[in-house]
Design an enzyme around this catalytic site. Structure first.
Site, PDB file in Angstrom:
ATOM      1  CE  LYS A 223      -3.075   0.415   3.457  1.00 50.56           C
ATOM      2  NZ  LYS A 223      -2.943   1.651   4.251  1.00 50.56           N
ATOM      3  CB  SER A 224       3.800   2.275   2.020  1.00 49.10           C
ATOM      4  OG  SER A 224       3.216   2.179   3.286  1.00 49.10           O
TER       5      SER A 224
ATOM      6  NE  ARG B 120       6.244   6.537   0.835  1.00 50.71           N
ATOM      7  CZ  ARG B 120       5.386   6.303   1.833  1.00 50.71           C
ATOM      8  NH1 ARG B 120       4.290   5.601   1.622  1.00 50.71           N
ATOM      9  NH2 ARG B 120       5.614   6.776   3.045  1.00 50.71           N
TER      10      ARG B 120
ATOM     11  N   GLY C 120      -4.920   7.800   5.720  1.00 55.04           N
ATOM     12  CA  GLY C 120      -4.050   8.787   6.354  1.00 55.04           C
ATOM     13  C   GLY C 120      -2.817   9.057   5.505  1.00 55.04           C
TER      14      GLY C 120
ATOM     15  NE  ARG D 232      -5.534   7.960  11.242  1.00 54.92           N
ATOM     16  CZ  ARG D 232      -4.824   7.178  10.443  1.00 54.92           C
ATOM     17  NH1 ARG D 232      -5.379   6.670   9.357  1.00 54.92           N
ATOM     18  NH2 ARG D 232      -3.570   6.902  10.720  1.00 54.92           N
TER      19      ARG D 232
ATOM     20  CB  SER E 128       5.211   9.886  11.794  1.00 52.64           C
ATOM     21  OG  SER E 128       4.324   9.971  10.693  1.00 52.64           O
TER      22      SER E 128
ATOM     23  CD  GLN F 121       0.615   8.095   7.510  1.00 54.95           C
ATOM     24  OE1 GLN F 121       0.077   8.868   8.304  1.00 54.95           O
ATOM     25  NE2 GLN F 121       0.015   7.010   7.069  1.00 54.95           N
TER      26      GLN F 121
ATOM     27  CG  ASP G 149       0.680  -0.029   9.347  1.00 56.71           C
ATOM     28  OD1 ASP G 149       0.353   0.830  10.188  1.00 56.71           O
ATOM     29  OD2 ASP G 149       1.066   0.262   8.200  1.00 56.71           O
TER      30      ASP G 149
ATOM     31  NE  ARG H 236      -2.703  -2.166   8.335  1.00 54.33           N
ATOM     32  CZ  ARG H 236      -2.453  -2.558   7.080  1.00 54.33           C
ATOM     33  NH1 ARG H 236      -2.654  -3.815   6.726  1.00 54.33           N
ATOM     34  NH2 ARG H 236      -2.005  -1.701   6.183  1.00 54.33           N
TER      35      ARG H 236
END
Ligand code: S3P
Length: 445
Positions: free
Chosen positions: A25-26, A30, A98, A126, A171, A173, A324, A398
């Site tokens: 996913k990450s 990107r 997020g 969030r 983080s 993110q 995660d 999750r």
């Protein structure tokens, strides 16, 4: 399509076979972001066709980027360069993601149009101050809802200046948001992280020919540096399978009887492999096979068999590297003999749900001795008889998937409500889970 799905898990069964889980996913997020602001055409293979990464794809289409696909994980992006994005006609909807909202905020802060980022009920709760604060320091003008929550209204055309920023929390993110804004800023942007976090942004920028320099300051801290005003050159990307999705099956195989499972072509970037290290410390029988590197990211087949797990004190240094995977690691701890203690994981409280409270509630509901703490959980595993229960996922994919794994060794059926969210990261979860030997039915409600 029905809006909601309930999972019913029957206990028993073992986990066997050879599977491939969907793309990371990450890296999928990107690939769209960097492909869009690169010059030239980027072909992506293995793209995750989940709602989260599709939200990013649609956002860039809405900003005038020509993107075709996804078609069986293939996406083609006709990059418009750093300055080529266009003002979207509507607010950009980041859904549940997020990562999409925080990374896009960095890119949008550098555009000469105004733009609004919105999200679903979970995302709208969030914290976004962690990104708006450094962006404002760089010169951006951003309005938020009360308490720094979404939506984010990013005002047009602020000239950004580089900053030197020490992250208040580990983080990826926030680090990535600042680095992406740094592409548009005048000068040298420096981010210091207090502990290693996933470095996909740095790797992919370097892959697109944009120099990013990382330097370890000590055992924990890393300094990441880039210069504004360069350009990205299109580069094909092969997205490895997501270790965060593989984790559900790793734990399922470890706790099931007579299990033997191979999960192919999984990304094993060292900033993501905390789940392997933690499971190994618990005594899991895991080996990595066929190790290779694809597009700057290490991959391997993960081979995992039934294991006699024991409780451990989880080293805090592994927390950001497995951030995660804790919902399903709590399930591993519930099956492990003895006590497992997690601390230093307060970030879990601000994920898609409060993953400390929600998982503690879910495990207690099925009869596990789970004790939430401010920054973690203490689980006394191994001995309990579990009971039938109806679990709430609290809009968190999750939680939905982790609790199906808890159903494997339960004494009776577990029902999990509100599971449509699994589509955000792992649309084929139920099919793969049943293929390897879990016994789950998905009911439209
Ligand atoms: C992500 C970073 C992590 C992780 C999230 C994806 C990313 O969040 O929990 O699912 O792609 O950069 P934080 O960096 O906020 O810990």
């Amino acid at each position: 399509m029905s809006n909601n799905i309930q999972f019913k898990v029957q206990p028993g069964g073992t986990i066997k076979g050879r599977i491939r889980v969907p793309g990371d996913k990450s890296i999928s997020h990107r690939s769209i972001m960097l492909g869009s602001i690169a010059e030239g055409t980027t072909h992506v293979t293995g793209f995750l066709e989940g709602e989260d990464s599709l939200a990013t794809l649609k956002a860039f289409q809405a900003m005038g980027v020509e993107i075709s696909g996804p078609n069986q994980g293939n996406v083609t992006i006709h990059g418009v360069g750093l300055k080529g994005l266009k003002k979207p006609a509507h607010p950009l909807d980041m859904g549940n993601s997020g990562t999409a909202m925080r990374l896009m905020a960095g890119i949008l802060a550098g555009q000469d149009f105004e733009c609004e980022l919105i999200g679903d009920a979970s995302l709208s709760k969030r914290p976004m101050k962690r990104v708006t604060q450094p962006l404002v320091e760089m010169g951006a003008k951003i309005d938020t809802a009360e308490g720094g929550k979404p939506p984010l209204k990013i005002q047009q055309g602020q000239a950004l200046k580089a900053i030197n920023y020490r992250l208040p929390m580990a983080s990826a993110q926030v680090k990535s948001c600042i680095l992406l804004a740094g592409l548009y800023a005048k000068g040298t942007t420096t981010v210091i992280e207090p502990a290693p976090t996933r470095d996909h942004t740095e790797r992919m920028l370097n892959g697109f020919g944009y120099p990013v320099h990382s330097e370890k300051l000590d055992d924990m801290q890393t300094k990441v540096v880039l210069e504004g005003g360069g350009k990205l050159t299109a580069k094909d990307i092969d997205v490895p399978s997501d270790i965060s999705s593989a984790a559900f099956f790793m734990v399922a195989a470890a706790v099931a009887k007579e299990a033997d499972l191979i999960i192919e072509h999984v990304g094993i970037n060292p900033t993501r492999t905390g789940v392997i290290d933690i499971l190994k410390l618990m005594g899991a029988d895991i080996t990595l096979e066929n190790q290779a590197t694809v597009g700057g990211e290490p991959v391997a087949d993960i081979h995992i068999k039934s294991s006699k797990l024991k409780g451990i004190k989880i080293p805090e240094s592994l927390v950001p590297l497995a951030i995660d995977e804790f919902p399903v690691l709590f399930v591993a701890a519930a099956s492990a003999e003895g006590q497992t203690i997690l601390s230093g994981a307060e970030e879990l409280r601000v994920k898609e749900s409060d993953r400390i409270q929600v998982m503690a509630d879910a495990l207690i509901a099925v009869g596990i001795d789970a004790n939430p703490t401010e920054d973690g959980m203490i689980i006394n595993g191994g001995k309990q008889k579990t009971q039938s229960a109806e679990i709430q996922s609290h809009h968190d994919h999750r939680i939905s998937m982790a609790m199906t794994v808890a159903g494997l060794n339960a004494d009776s059926e577990i029902t999990i409500d509100d599971c449509a969210n699994v589509r955000t990261s792992f649309p084929s979860f139920i099919e793969l889970a049943n293929e390897v030997g879990l016994n789950i039915s998905a009911i439209e409600v």
